[in-house]
Design a protein around this motif. Structure first.
Motif, PDB file in Angstrom:
ATOM      1  N   ARG A   1      32.602  56.666 -24.988  1.00 34.92           N
ATOM      2  CA  ARG A   1      31.914  55.284 -25.615  1.00 34.92           C
ATOM      3  C   ARG A   1      30.330  55.332 -24.996  1.00 34.92           C
ATOM      4  O   ARG A   1      30.611  55.932 -23.817  1.00 34.92           O
ATOM      5  CB  ARG A   1      33.064  54.315 -25.497  1.00 34.92           C
ATOM      6  CG  ARG A   1      33.336  53.679 -24.117  1.00 34.92           C
ATOM      7  CD  ARG A   1      33.947  52.395 -23.947  1.00 34.92           C
ATOM      8  NE  ARG A   1      33.388  51.454 -24.767  1.00 34.92           N
ATOM      9  CZ  ARG A   1      32.269  50.785 -24.687  1.00 34.92           C
ATOM     10  NH1 ARG A   1      31.810  50.828 -23.473  1.00 34.92           N
ATOM     11  NH2 ARG A   1      31.872  49.829 -25.462  1.00 34.92           N
TER      12      ARG A   1
ATOM     13  N   MET B   1      35.433  50.657 -20.552  1.00 37.94           N
ATOM     14  CA  MET B   1      36.344  49.468 -21.253  1.00 37.94           C
ATOM     15  C   MET B   1      37.758  50.048 -21.122  1.00 37.94           C
ATOM     16  O   MET B   1      37.846  51.124 -21.672  1.00 37.94           O
ATOM     17  CB  MET B   1      35.832  48.918 -22.352  1.00 37.94           C
ATOM     18  CG  MET B   1      34.571  48.667 -22.314  1.00 37.94           C
ATOM     19  SD  MET B   1      33.913  47.634 -23.955  1.00 37.94           S
ATOM     20  CE  MET B   1      34.582  46.149 -23.289  1.00 37.94           C
TER      21      MET B   1
ATOM     22  N   VAL C   1      40.110  48.607 -22.944  1.00 35.83           N
ATOM     23  CA  VAL C   1      40.684  48.344 -24.264  1.00 35.83           C
ATOM     24  C   VAL C   1      40.504  49.627 -25.072  1.00 35.83           C
ATOM     25  O   VAL C   1      39.362  49.935 -25.611  1.00 35.83           O
ATOM     26  CB  VAL C   1      39.949  47.017 -24.812  1.00 35.83           C
ATOM     27  CG1 VAL C   1      40.491  46.840 -26.309  1.00 35.83           C
ATOM     28  CG2 VAL C   1      40.029  45.931 -24.032  1.00 35.83           C
TER      29      VAL C   1
ATOM     30  N   SER D   1      40.553  50.133 -28.347  1.00 37.56           N
ATOM     31  CA  SER D   1      39.627  49.960 -29.606  1.00 37.56           C
ATOM     32  C   SER D   1      38.420  49.954 -29.431  1.00 37.56           C
ATOM     33  O   SER D   1      37.505  50.222 -30.174  1.00 37.56           O
ATOM     34  CB  SER D   1      40.194  48.501 -30.243  1.00 37.56           C
ATOM     35  OG  SER D   1      39.587  47.766 -29.325  1.00 37.56           O
ATOM     36  N   ARG D   2      37.928  49.861 -28.108  1.00 40.43           N
ATOM     37  CA  ARG D   2      36.612  49.938 -27.695  1.00 40.43           C
ATOM     38  C   ARG D   2      35.869  51.312 -27.527  1.00 40.43           C
ATOM     39  O   ARG D   2      34.842  51.437 -27.255  1.00 40.43           O
ATOM     40  CB  ARG D   2      36.128  49.001 -26.468  1.00 40.43           C
ATOM     41  CG  ARG D   2      36.577  47.655 -26.922  1.00 40.43           C
ATOM     42  CD  ARG D   2      35.942  46.899 -27.951  1.00 40.43           C
ATOM     43  NE  ARG D   2      34.273  46.971 -27.812  1.00 40.43           N
ATOM     44  CZ  ARG D   2      33.726  45.929 -27.220  1.00 40.43           C
ATOM     45  NH1 ARG D   2      34.377  44.829 -26.830  1.00 40.43           N
ATOM     46  NH2 ARG D   2      32.403  45.925 -27.181  1.00 40.43           N
ATOM     47  N   TRP D   3      36.834  52.431 -27.746  1.00 41.81           N
ATOM     48  CA  TRP D   3      36.266  53.642 -27.823  1.00 41.81           C
ATOM     49  C   TRP D   3      36.018  54.539 -29.004  1.00 41.81           C
ATOM     50  O   TRP D   3      36.821  54.239 -29.750  1.00 41.81           O
ATOM     51  CB  TRP D   3      37.372  54.485 -26.775  1.00 41.81           C
ATOM     52  CG  TRP D   3      37.360  54.154 -25.578  1.00 41.81           C
ATOM     53  CD1 TRP D   3      38.131  52.876 -24.782  1.00 41.81           C
ATOM     54  CD2 TRP D   3      36.996  54.540 -24.201  1.00 41.81           C
ATOM     55  NE1 TRP D   3      37.654  52.671 -23.540  1.00 41.81           N
ATOM     56  CE2 TRP D   3      37.169  54.041 -23.121  1.00 41.81           C
ATOM     57  CE3 TRP D   3      36.356  55.978 -23.957  1.00 41.81           C
ATOM     58  CZ2 TRP D   3      36.762  53.996 -21.913  1.00 41.81           C
ATOM     59  CZ3 TRP D   3      35.635  56.074 -22.832  1.00 41.81           C
ATOM     60  CH2 TRP D   3      35.928  55.181 -21.753  1.00 41.81           C
ATOM     61  N   ASP D   4      35.007  54.907 -29.045  1.00 40.19           N
ATOM     62  CA  ASP D   4      34.715  55.208 -30.209  1.00 40.19           C
ATOM     63  C   ASP D   4      34.812  56.622 -30.802  1.00 40.19           C
ATOM     64  O   ASP D   4      35.020  57.010 -32.063  1.00 40.19           O
ATOM     65  CB  ASP D   4      33.014  55.451 -30.230  1.00 40.19           C
ATOM     66  CG  ASP D   4      32.232  53.988 -30.196  1.00 40.19           C
ATOM     67  OD1 ASP D   4      31.457  53.970 -29.520  1.00 40.19           O
ATOM     68  OD2 ASP D   4      33.271  52.844 -30.588  1.00 40.19           O
TER      69      ASP D   4
END
Length: 122
Positions: free
Chosen positions: A98, A103, A105, A107-110
């Motif tokens: 990311r 982070m 969380v 869901s914040r990793w792309d």
């Protein structure tokens, strides 16, 4: 960014493994890199991460003092050195990327690599 993880395997409790994750594409130095794991029947969880320049790391409490994350910008690779492995470390391990900062969380990793299996026998 494409990520390719490797280095998993079968090891006895107390042993060590080193996971590697090679990143393709440009601008490796603009990405924070992380490791996550998912055990059978459980949700994926954060393990460790390093920020874009290697100056900051973060670890899950369950692995602090046993695992070390590092990155090699010349090789576009992030590593997870795992020592004193326990049976509860058994899981599929995933690397992720990311922009810039860590982070926890998920869901914040792309970007995500394929998993590599780590099995620790007792």
């Amino acid at each position: 960014v494409q990520l390719q993880a490797c280095g998993g395997g079968l090891v006895q409790a107390g042993g060590s493994l080193r996971l590697s994750c090679a990143a393709s594409g440009r601008q490796f130095n603009t990405y924070a890199m992380g490791w996550f794991r998912q055990a059978p029947g459980k949700e994926r969880e954060f393990v460790a991460a390093v920020n874009y320049n290697g100056g900051t790391t973060s670890y899950a409490d369950s692995v602090k003092g046993r695992f070390t994350i590092s990155r090699d910008s010349a090789k576009n690779t992030v590593y997870l050195q795992m020592n004193s492995l326990k049976p509860e470390d058994t899981a599929v391990y995933y690397c992720a990327a990311r922009p810039y900062i860590i982070m926890v969380v998920i869901s914040r990793w792309d970007y995500w690599g394929q998993g590599t299996q780590v099995t620790v026998s007792s």
